[in-house]
Design an enzyme around this catalytic site. Structure first.
Site, mmCIF file in Angstrom:
data_model
loop_
_atom_site.group_PDB
_atom_site.id
_atom_site.type_symbol
_atom_site.label_atom_id
_atom_site.label_comp_id
_atom_site.label_asym_id
_atom_site.label_seq_id
_atom_site.Cartn_x
_atom_site.Cartn_y
_atom_site.Cartn_z
ATOM 1 C CD GLU A 123 31.461 26.096 40.290
ATOM 2 O OE1 GLU A 123 30.827 25.215 39.696
ATOM 3 O OE2 GLU A 123 32.138 25.866 41.325
ATOM 4 C CG ASN A 128 38.626 36.845 43.435
ATOM 5 O OD1 ASN A 128 39.668 37.477 43.247
ATOM 6 N ND2 ASN A 128 38.525 35.900 44.349
ATOM 7 C CE1 TYR A 135 42.273 29.203 41.016
ATOM 8 C CE2 TYR A 135 40.487 30.775 40.740
ATOM 9 C CZ TYR A 135 41.180 29.880 41.533
ATOM 10 O OH TYR A 135 40.787 29.646 42.824
#
Length: 167
Positions: A123, A128, A135
């Site tokens: 998570e 962000n 990611y």
């Protein structure tokens, strides 16, 4: 980008260089002052000392990378049946944008594969966007949203983006 481990007494006795290869060491209680310092400089709602102690006691996978005795980055992952849950992923603000995050994710994926795992999930705060971009560039996909997952300022809550990487 090379990551370095904190040399042990055994490393020094065996003549290993002070900044050896990109091999992390396991996070220990004696590292927590540096860890908490980085947490507090990196996040608006950092993990507490107790969160890290609980993770060490629980036996979570907690590699930490050092260079010249200075902690650069670390992660905390919990192993599940056939997956890893990435709980904390931090690069010191002083060392961001140097490829450390990619190297850490590569290490975590390799560790997971060696453990017989098939995926990593996490998570991340919806705000962000930099972490989400890291990611995504690494191959994680957006799986959903956990509403009100994170504490935010003034008693409010922030949504979490759920992401996974499968192999």
């Amino acid at each position: 980008m090379n990551l370095f481990h904190k040399p042990s007494i055994k490393d020094r006795e065996n003549g290993a260089a002070a900044n050896g290869p990109g091999i992390p060491c396991n996070m220990t209680h004696d590292m927590l002052d540096q860890v908490i310092g980085i947490e507090q400089s990196a996040y608006s709602h950092p993990w507490s000392h107790g969160n890290f102690v609980d993770s060490i006691i629980s036996g979570y996978y907690m590699p930490a990378w050092f260079q010249d005795q200075t902690l650069r980055c670390y992660l905390v992952a919990m192993r599940g049946a056939d997956e890893a849950h990435l709980l904390n992923f931090t690069v010191s603000p002083n060392y961001q944008r140097q490829g450390l995050a990619h190297a850490m994710l590569t290490h975590l994926r390799e560790w997971g594969s060696a453990q017989g795992l098939h995926s990593i999930w996490l998570e991340v705060r919806q705000s962000n966007q930099r972490a989400i971009a890291i990611y995504t560039a690494f191959g994680f996909v957006h799986d959903g949203v956990r509403h009100g997952y994170y504490p935010a300022h003034h008693g409010k809550r922030e949504d979490a983006v759920v992401m996974s990487l499968n192999w």
